[in-house]
Design an enzyme around this catalytic site. Sequence first.
Site, PDB file in Angstrom:
ATOM      1  N   ASP A  76      39.979  38.368  30.688  1.00 21.52           N
ATOM      2  CA  ASP A  76      38.956  37.633  31.436  1.00 21.52           C
ATOM      3  C   ASP A  76      39.451  36.239  31.818  1.00 21.52           C
ATOM      4  O   ASP A  76      40.077  35.554  30.995  1.00 21.52           O
ATOM      5  CB  ASP A  76      37.721  37.500  30.527  1.00 21.52           C
ATOM      6  CG  ASP A  76      36.576  36.808  31.211  1.00 21.52           C
ATOM      7  OD1 ASP A  76      36.035  37.369  32.176  1.00 21.52           O
ATOM      8  OD2 ASP A  76      36.220  35.682  30.795  1.00 21.52           O
TER       9      ASP A  76
ATOM     10  N   GLU B  47      42.288  39.477  35.177  1.00 14.68           N
ATOM     11  CA  GLU B  47      41.340  39.024  36.206  1.00 14.68           C
ATOM     12  C   GLU B  47      42.001  37.867  36.933  1.00 14.68           C
ATOM     13  O   GLU B  47      41.913  36.708  36.515  1.00 14.68           O
ATOM     14  CB  GLU B  47      40.015  38.572  35.585  1.00 14.68           C
ATOM     15  CG  GLU B  47      38.979  38.297  36.671  1.00 14.68           C
ATOM     16  CD  GLU B  47      37.804  37.452  36.217  1.00 14.68           C
ATOM     17  OE1 GLU B  47      36.799  37.422  36.929  1.00 14.68           O
ATOM     18  OE2 GLU B  47      37.908  36.776  35.170  1.00 14.68           O
TER      19      GLU B  47
HETATM   20  C1  GLC Z   1      34.810  36.359  34.330  1.00 15.94           C
HETATM   21  C2  GLC Z   1      33.806  37.474  34.204  1.00 15.94           C
HETATM   22  C3  GLC Z   1      32.450  36.927  34.507  1.00 15.94           C
HETATM   23  C4  GLC Z   1      32.126  35.863  33.492  1.00 15.94           C
HETATM   24  C5  GLC Z   1      33.202  34.779  33.475  1.00 15.94           C
HETATM   25  C6  GLC Z   1      33.090  33.916  32.268  1.00 15.94           C
HETATM   26  O1  GLC Z   1      34.890  35.876  35.609  1.00 15.94           O
HETATM   27  O2  GLC Z   1      34.179  38.537  35.030  1.00 15.94           O
HETATM   28  O3  GLC Z   1      31.468  37.923  34.497  1.00 15.94           O
HETATM   29  O4  GLC Z   1      30.888  35.278  33.774  1.00 15.94           O
HETATM   30  O5  GLC Z   1      34.500  35.345  33.424  1.00 15.94           O
HETATM   31  O6  GLC Z   1      33.468  34.616  31.116  1.00 15.94           O
END
Ligand code: GLC
Length: 564
Positions: free
Chosen positions: A226, A288
């Site tokens: 993440d 991500e």
């Molecule tokens: C990432 C996740 C998102 C979350 C953020 C903070 O972007 O995909 O859903 O709110 O991280 O953890």
Amino acid sequence: MRKRVLALVLVLLCGAACRRASQPLKPITEWWEQAVVYEIYPRSFADTNGDGVGDLNGITAHLDYLRDLGVDAIWITPFYPSPQVDFGYDISDYRDIDPQYGTLADFDRLVAEAKKRDIRVIADLVLNHTSDKHPWFVESRSSRANPKADWYVWRDGKPNHQPPNNWQSLFGGSAWQYDPQRGQYYYHEFYKEQPDLNWRNPDVRKAMYGVARFWMKHGVAGFRLDAISRLFEDPQLRDEPVAEPGVNAYGGPILNGQYTDNLPEVHDVLRELRKVTDEFPDSVLIGETYLPNVQELLKAYGSKDDELQLPMDMQFGMTNRLSVPDFRARLKEAETELRGNVPLLVFDNHDNTRSWNRYGDGVHDLAIAKLLAGLLLTPRATVQLYYGEEIGMENNDPKRKEDVKDPIGKLGWPAQKGRDGERTPMQWDARLNAGFSTAKATWLPVAPGYQARNVALEEKDPDSLLSFYKALIRLRRENPALRGGGFELIDEKDDNVLSYLWRAADGKTVLVALNFTASPREASYNVGRGQATTLISTFAKAGQVVDLKNLALAPYGVFVGQVE
Ligand code: GLC
């Protein structure tokens, strides 16, 4: 090393046929290459205990569906104990399951049942921040002299109760929160309930690598990392320059992120973490990675391919424009600029409006959804799907501020309605709550229209979006050209039709043609003997022979055919 030797052997074995192909063959040696990863938001997939919130047993109950769809792995967004401010992305215990989703025993059973169906389970690892209720933060904020005092990003403010600098939270407002107990500010890239960990502290790294080993020992095949580009901030705390005039959805300045995002130190952590997951065979790291261009994306694989195996290519699916030149350029870059690494293509996820709404025109939505399926599932790439994408689920955004669950929707209303719309319950059938739950009320309302668009209905309809996804996934799994053949973009001057060829080791060729427009188009290809047998198409029947010199493509038509 073993992989490389295997790849070399395969290339040598295919001999003269390989040399005929204009593009190099890329034999598949890892399970995650040319794979399908299916993202599950556990709150919204299936509820087995009738509380209106999905759970792990709900995922287990639908594994046959996922096997029949043809997915290789499921990525489950955070299921750990959490105050649920950010619906699980605020973790208060990294080594357990939130009781509303089940128990560790349920998780182990899920992994075991998935394994029986050849489906791997990927966990979501949130490294950038914890919940403010995590014992590490509770201890860290308690004084400036406790053993975890340096585990988070603490700084003194400026005079007159001003934060240390101008950095903004991605979720609105200053990224600094004053903590009266400690008498200092802490940094939070996201909500104030999500304090950022200090990744310059070796103890933080050790603790998180321990977490990774814990879940690997519970049988996960790897992690989706993440917000991975956000781990480090400029130690000098320099103010960030304004990127463009105006204000963001929360009324704050639009800063360029240069001191809070994608700092070079991220790569040290990725290399260390890769060493940890490499202790376990067949593991994979997905990132991500909202990166601005292919050069940055390439860096995420590591200079020696020693970081992420699958950083998400967010340049591909988030343009919101059905432009042949754009998608062709992205596919070309993926072929030529990633040093042979596997791209991970994505249209939908739990943070963005569903592609049905972003690309649909309100008239040809189903045809466009099939075009996107063709575009996603036929290039050389591993693919990420988001639950419901395969049945054409659309956004159901809240109509009133008081209905919003996602805090950014409350804060930014109405410019920012939050992410509830893309997180609504999975539409299984036409019963109450779309078969998601027997509860009176579900945590988010089921989207209207579920009676006409759901798994049960679409499974019976050979022309449904679901049947189209299944057929495409089966083809990419089974067709030797699409599995490791040579990939070649053709007809590169055509701005309306995107076309490419796949050539198998034995020379057999598959043509893919995608009409990006609302009008019928004629395409003409000079390949093979000028004919093709339809494999999958939105307008021609499987088995139908078509003339490639004069191929009539229906509006938004998809054609995949075996060249004769
Ligand atoms: C990432 C996740 C998102 C979350 C953020 C903070 O972007 O995909 O859903 O709110 O991280 O953890």
